[in-house]
Write an enzyme that holds these catalytic residues in place. Sequence first.
Site, short mmCIF file in Angstrom:
data_model
loop_
_atom_site.label_atom_id
_atom_site.label_comp_id
_atom_site.label_asym_id
_atom_site.label_seq_id
_atom_site.Cartn_x
_atom_site.Cartn_y
_atom_site.Cartn_z
N ASN A 286 -6.73 -2.47 14.92
CA ASN A 286 -8.05 -2.26 14.35
C ASN A 286 -8.63 -4.00 13.14
O ASN A 286 -9.74 -4.11 12.90
CB ASN A 286 -9.03 -0.88 13.97
CG ASN A 286 -8.56 -1.13 12.72
OD1 ASN A 286 -7.39 -1.39 11.76
ND2 ASN A 286 -9.17 -0.20 12.13
N HIS B 17 -6.74 -4.43 10.11
CA HIS B 17 -6.69 -3.72 9.44
C HIS B 17 -5.30 -4.71 8.61
O HIS B 17 -4.50 -4.94 9.35
CB HIS B 17 -7.14 -2.60 8.95
CG HIS B 17 -5.76 -1.27 9.06
ND1 HIS B 17 -5.52 -0.34 9.32
CD2 HIS B 17 -4.52 -1.71 8.81
CE1 HIS B 17 -4.60 -0.13 9.93
NE2 HIS B 17 -3.63 -0.30 9.25
N GLU C 17 -9.15 -1.94 5.66
CA GLU C 17 -10.00 -1.47 7.38
C GLU C 17 -11.64 -1.58 7.15
O GLU C 17 -12.04 -2.18 6.50
CB GLU C 17 -11.04 0.20 7.09
CG GLU C 17 -9.26 0.89 7.01
CD GLU C 17 -8.90 1.20 8.01
OE1 GLU C 17 -8.49 0.41 8.66
OE2 GLU C 17 -8.13 2.55 8.52
N ASP D 129 0.72 -0.81 0.24
CA ASP D 129 -0.17 -0.48 0.27
C ASP D 129 1.11 0.88 0.51
O ASP D 129 2.08 1.35 0.32
CB ASP D 129 -0.83 0.29 0.99
CG ASP D 129 -0.08 -0.20 2.71
OD1 ASP D 129 0.83 -0.42 2.45
OD2 ASP D 129 -0.98 -0.24 3.16
C1 GLP Z 1 -0.59 0.55 8.58
C2 GLP Z 1 0.26 -0.37 7.56
C3 GLP Z 1 0.08 -1.27 7.58
C4 GLP Z 1 0.95 -2.00 9.06
C5 GLP Z 1 -0.17 -1.43 10.15
C6 GLP Z 1 0.50 -1.48 11.17
O1 GLP Z 1 -1.65 1.99 8.68
N1 GLP Z 1 -0.96 -0.14 6.30
O2 GLP Z 1 0.36 -2.20 7.01
O3 GLP Z 1 0.63 -3.19 9.66
O4 GLP Z 1 -0.21 0.05 10.04
O5 GLP Z 1 1.22 -1.02 11.63
P1 GLP Z 1 2.42 -1.06 12.48
O6 GLP Z 1 3.26 -2.12 12.30
O7 GLP Z 1 3.28 0.35 12.76
O8 GLP Z 1 1.27 -0.97 14.18
#
Ligand code: GLP
Length: 245
Positions: A137, A139, A144, A68
Amino acid sequence: MMNVIFVKDYDEMSEKAAEEISKVLTSKKDAILGLATGSTPVGMYEKLAEKYKKGELDFSQVKSVNLDEYVGLPEDHDQSYRYFMNYNLFDKVNIDKKNTHVPNGNAPDMEKEAKDYENLIDSLGGADIQVLGIGGNGHVGFNEPDDELNLFTSVVKLREETIKDNSRFFKSIHDVPKHAISMGMASILKSKKILLLASGKNKAKVIGELLNKNCVTTKNPSTFVRLHSDVTIIIDEEAAKHVKR
Ligand code: GLP
C-alpha cells in the site's frame, strides 16, 4: 538526484543493493547504516554476509539504526525485527551488537521510547544510507497511507491490509501485532542517502505512482522519498510493470 535502476529479478536487485551498501562501507569504515526488514532486503543481507566472508567488508566500526519494530512481540519471537536483523545480518558479520539499534517494542513507556529513538538518530548524525522496502500500500517503515504522516519516530496503528500482508509470516492473522513503532518521514529523510528496493508484482501499483508523477501524496508514503536529493531506487521487472519509460 533520483537514480532509478531497472533490474531483471530479485537476485539482481539484491546484488545491486549490496553493491550500493558496500560503496558506502568502503568509503566510510564507521558508517551508520539505516536498515529495513521485510522479505525484500533478505537477499541483500545474504550478499553482504557473503562479501564479509570473502574479506571484502568490515563491519567492526559500523553502527546501525532500524526503521521499525512491532509493539508487544518478545525480542526472541521469530517475527520480531530485532530477531530478524540478528538472524539475517548481525550474527553473520563482525558488527558489534551494542552498535545495532532497533526500536524497543516492549518499552514500559512507548512514547518515551519513540522520543529517545529519534534523539538517538540525531545523536548519530543520521544514517549515511537508509534502506527502504515498500509495503503493497506504499508504506515505508510502518508509515501507513493516511491524511497525515508522522514526521518523527512514533507509535502507529497498522492498517488492515498491512496486517493481512504480514500475516503470511505468522501462525494466524490474529497473532499479527496491531501496533508498531516506526521512524517518521522526517526521520527517514534525515539520512544522507536513500536506497529503496522493490520486487514483485504486489509492488507494481505503488511503484508506478511513485515514479510516474512529479508529486508527493500521503496516500502513498513512499512518494516522500522524492523530496530527498540523493535517492537510488532498484526495481525488478515485475515491480516496474506500470512505470512509464
Ligand atoms: C513491513 C515493514 C516494511 C517493509 C514492508 C514490505 O511491513 N515494516 O519496512 O518494507 O513490510 O515487506 P516485504 O519486503 O516483505 O514486501
